[in-house]
Every structure is written in structure tokens, then in C-alpha cells.
Design a protein around this motif. Sequence first.
Motif, PDB file in Angstrom:
ATOM      1  N   ASP A  27      32.411 -40.719   9.171  1.00 56.77           N
ATOM      2  CA  ASP A  27      31.854 -41.931   9.779  1.00 56.77           C
ATOM      3  C   ASP A  27      30.822 -42.460   8.788  1.00 56.77           C
ATOM      4  N   ILE A  28      31.058 -43.647   8.249  1.00 54.26           N
ATOM      5  CA  ILE A  28      30.232 -44.164   7.158  1.00 54.26           C
ATOM      6  C   ILE A  28      29.493 -45.424   7.576  1.00 54.26           C
ATOM      7  N   ASP A  29      28.176 -45.407   7.361  1.00 54.05           N
ATOM      8  CA  ASP A  29      27.355 -46.606   7.490  1.00 54.05           C
ATOM      9  C   ASP A  29      27.024 -47.048   6.079  1.00 54.05           C
ATOM     10  N   ILE A  30      27.267 -48.322   5.762  1.00 54.44           N
ATOM     11  CA  ILE A  30      26.991 -48.851   4.430  1.00 54.44           C
ATOM     12  C   ILE A  30      25.742 -49.720   4.484  1.00 54.44           C
ATOM     13  N   VAL A  31      24.832 -49.471   3.542  1.00 54.52           N
ATOM     14  CA  VAL A  31      23.643 -50.298   3.374  1.00 54.52           C
ATOM     15  C   VAL A  31      23.644 -50.813   1.935  1.00 54.52           C
ATOM     16  N   LEU A  32      22.902 -51.885   1.691  1.00 52.99           N
ATOM     17  CA  LEU A  32      22.979 -52.575   0.408  1.00 52.99           C
ATOM     18  C   LEU A  32      21.827 -52.292  -0.543  1.00 52.99           C
ATOM     19  N   ASP A  33      20.797 -51.578  -0.073  1.00 52.88           N
ATOM     20  CA  ASP A  33      19.642 -51.347  -0.941  1.00 52.88           C
ATOM     21  C   ASP A  33      18.830 -50.158  -0.448  1.00 52.88           C
ATOM     22  N   GLY A  34      17.814 -49.814  -1.225  1.00 51.86           N
ATOM     23  CA  GLY A  34      16.989 -48.658  -0.897  1.00 51.86           C
ATOM     24  C   GLY A  34      16.244 -48.787   0.414  1.00 51.86           C
ATOM     25  N   GLU A  35      15.751 -49.985   0.705  1.00 50.63           N
ATOM     26  CA  GLU A  35      15.045 -50.181   1.976  1.00 50.63           C
ATOM     27  C   GLU A  35      15.985 -49.944   3.150  1.00 50.63           C
ATOM     28  N   GLY A  36      17.206 -50.455   3.024  1.00 46.41           N
ATOM     29  CA  GLY A  36      18.205 -50.241   4.069  1.00 46.41           C
ATOM     30  C   GLY A  36      18.568 -48.783   4.215  1.00 46.41           C
ATOM     31  N   LEU A  37      18.592 -48.069   3.094  1.00 45.23           N
ATOM     32  CA  LEU A  37      18.898 -46.640   3.121  1.00 45.23           C
ATOM     33  C   LEU A  37      17.828 -45.871   3.879  1.00 45.23           C
ATOM     34  N   ILE A  38      16.587 -46.135   3.564  1.00 47.89           N
ATOM     35  CA  ILE A  38      15.485 -45.451   4.255  1.00 47.89           C
ATOM     36  C   ILE A  38      15.557 -45.724   5.757  1.00 47.89           C
ATOM     37  N   ALA A  39      15.779 -46.975   6.135  1.00 48.57           N
ATOM     38  CA  ALA A  39      15.858 -47.339   7.553  1.00 48.57           C
ATOM     39  C   ALA A  39      17.048 -46.665   8.227  1.00 48.57           C
ATOM     40  N   ALA A  40      18.210 -46.645   7.565  1.00 50.73           N
ATOM     41  CA  ALA A  40      19.414 -46.046   8.159  1.00 50.73           C
ATOM     42  C   ALA A  40      19.256 -44.549   8.351  1.00 50.73           C
ATOM     43  N   VAL A  41      18.642 -43.888   7.388  1.00 51.42           N
ATOM     44  CA  VAL A  41      18.436 -42.446   7.508  1.00 51.42           C
ATOM     45  C   VAL A  41      17.458 -42.152   8.641  1.00 51.42           C
ATOM     46  N   SER A  42      16.411 -42.936   8.744  1.00 53.96           N
ATOM     47  CA  SER A  42      15.428 -42.733   9.816  1.00 53.96           C
ATOM     48  C   SER A  42      16.047 -42.971  11.185  1.00 53.96           C
ATOM     49  N   ALA A  43      16.936 -43.953  11.281  1.00 55.28           N
ATOM     50  CA  ALA A  43      17.545 -44.311  12.568  1.00 55.28           C
ATOM     51  C   ALA A  43      18.708 -43.405  12.947  1.00 55.28           C
ATOM     52  N   ASN A  44      19.468 -42.926  11.974  1.00 51.41           N
ATOM     53  CA  ASN A  44      20.731 -42.269  12.287  1.00 51.41           C
ATOM     54  C   ASN A  44      20.835 -40.796  11.929  1.00 51.41           C
ATOM     55  N   ALA A  45      19.896 -40.239  11.178  1.00 52.77           N
ATOM     56  CA  ALA A  45      19.937 -38.834  10.765  1.00 52.77           C
ATOM     57  C   ALA A  45      21.340 -38.405  10.328  1.00 52.77           C
ATOM     58  N   PRO A  46      21.838 -38.979   9.217  1.00 52.82           N
ATOM     59  CA  PRO A  46      23.188 -38.643   8.774  1.00 52.82           C
ATOM     60  C   PRO A  46      23.280 -37.203   8.272  1.00 52.82           C
ATOM     61  N   ILE A  67      12.779 -40.502   1.399  1.00 53.70           N
ATOM     62  CA  ILE A  67      13.586 -39.830   2.419  1.00 53.70           C
ATOM     63  C   ILE A  67      13.300 -38.334   2.429  1.00 53.70           C
ATOM     64  N   LEU A  68      13.274 -37.728   1.249  1.00 56.20           N
ATOM     65  CA  LEU A  68      13.037 -36.284   1.176  1.00 56.20           C
ATOM     66  C   LEU A  68      11.618 -35.909   1.611  1.00 56.20           C
ATOM     67  N   ALA A  69      10.666 -36.821   1.449  1.00 53.63           N
ATOM     68  CA  ALA A  69       9.304 -36.570   1.940  1.00 53.63           C
ATOM     69  C   ALA A  69       9.286 -36.532   3.466  1.00 53.63           C
ATOM     70  N   MET A  70      10.114 -37.377   4.102  1.00 55.30           N
ATOM     71  CA  MET A  70      10.183 -37.429   5.568  1.00 55.30           C
ATOM     72  C   MET A  70      11.171 -36.420   6.144  1.00 55.30           C
ATOM     73  N   HIS A  71      12.251 -36.169   5.403  1.00 57.22           N
ATOM     74  CA  HIS A  71      13.343 -35.298   5.865  1.00 57.22           C
ATOM     75  C   HIS A  71      13.699 -34.326   4.735  1.00 57.22           C
ATOM     76  N   PRO A  72      12.914 -33.269   4.570  1.00 58.25           N
ATOM     77  CA  PRO A  72      13.094 -32.370   3.419  1.00 58.25           C
ATOM     78  C   PRO A  72      14.475 -31.731   3.316  1.00 58.25           C
ATOM     79  N   ASN A  73      15.199 -31.669   4.410  1.00 53.38           N
ATOM     80  CA  ASN A  73      16.528 -31.045   4.378  1.00 53.38           C
ATOM     81  C   ASN A  73      17.663 -32.052   4.176  1.00 53.38           C
ATOM     82  N   ALA A  74      17.314 -33.309   3.919  1.00 57.32           N
ATOM     83  CA  ALA A  74      18.349 -34.324   3.695  1.00 57.32           C
ATOM     84  C   ALA A  74      19.190 -33.919   2.491  1.00 57.32           C
TER      85      ALA A  74
END
Length: 135
Positions: A27-46, A67-74
Amino acid sequence: MARSRLVLAEDHTEMAEHVRSLLGDYDIDIVLDGEGLIAAVSANAPDIIVSDITMPGTSGLAAARDILAMHPNARIIFLSVHDEPAIIRKAIDQGAAGYVVKSDAGDELVDAVQTVLGGGHYLSSSARAALKGGP
């Protein structure tokens, strides 16, 4: 069995769709930039993150650091055209679990994702070659 969730950060639509076709079992969510990536990871915990490095605004490296500062196991795999040893080392030193040069994606991205999801680390053949021969 539930499909693994993946966030892909890629600013080129054709490449994003190519990666989606390669990784059709996820299941893939596509984002277009780093800001979108940070937001998607925070919202969806992939389960896994695949990110380009060079994108508009926040780079993939900067986003991964945050991301790794917020979610060290990402679990992060960089998928990049960059095959310079210094960039590959920086990505790994910052905590990436994998690095795939885009020219290797067709042959190696699925293996990289499976390896990293299994807790391992992965460098594509071009990344390994660059590190062996690079400064």
C-alpha cells in the motif's frame, strides 16, 4: 495478511508511477517533497519509507534526519540518481537502512524493500561499486 504500508517521496511523477508498479504488493502513499514526507510519516506510521534525495524544498536527507529524530525505528531506503560515495555514506551515517541507485531500481528495489522490512540493510550494486571505488 495485511499489506505493508510504504510512503514514497518522489517529485517526478513518471518515476513515482514506475516505483508504484515495481512495488505493487505494498500500500503506497506518494508525496512530492520532504515536507510531505515528514507529514505522511507522522500521520500514517508506514512500515517503510522510500525517498528520493533531491526534491524541492526539504531534501530527502533533511526529512530523514527529522523523521528519525521523531521515530528512531523508522526504516528508510533512499532511491536516488546520486551514486557519489560521499552522498551514499552520508545517507547511511544518518540512519538510512538502504540505498538504491535509481538505475538499479528495476532489478533491486523489491529486494531492498523486503530486506529492510526484514530488519536488514541494503545497498544496490551501483551503490556498493561506488563505495568500493570512491574516495
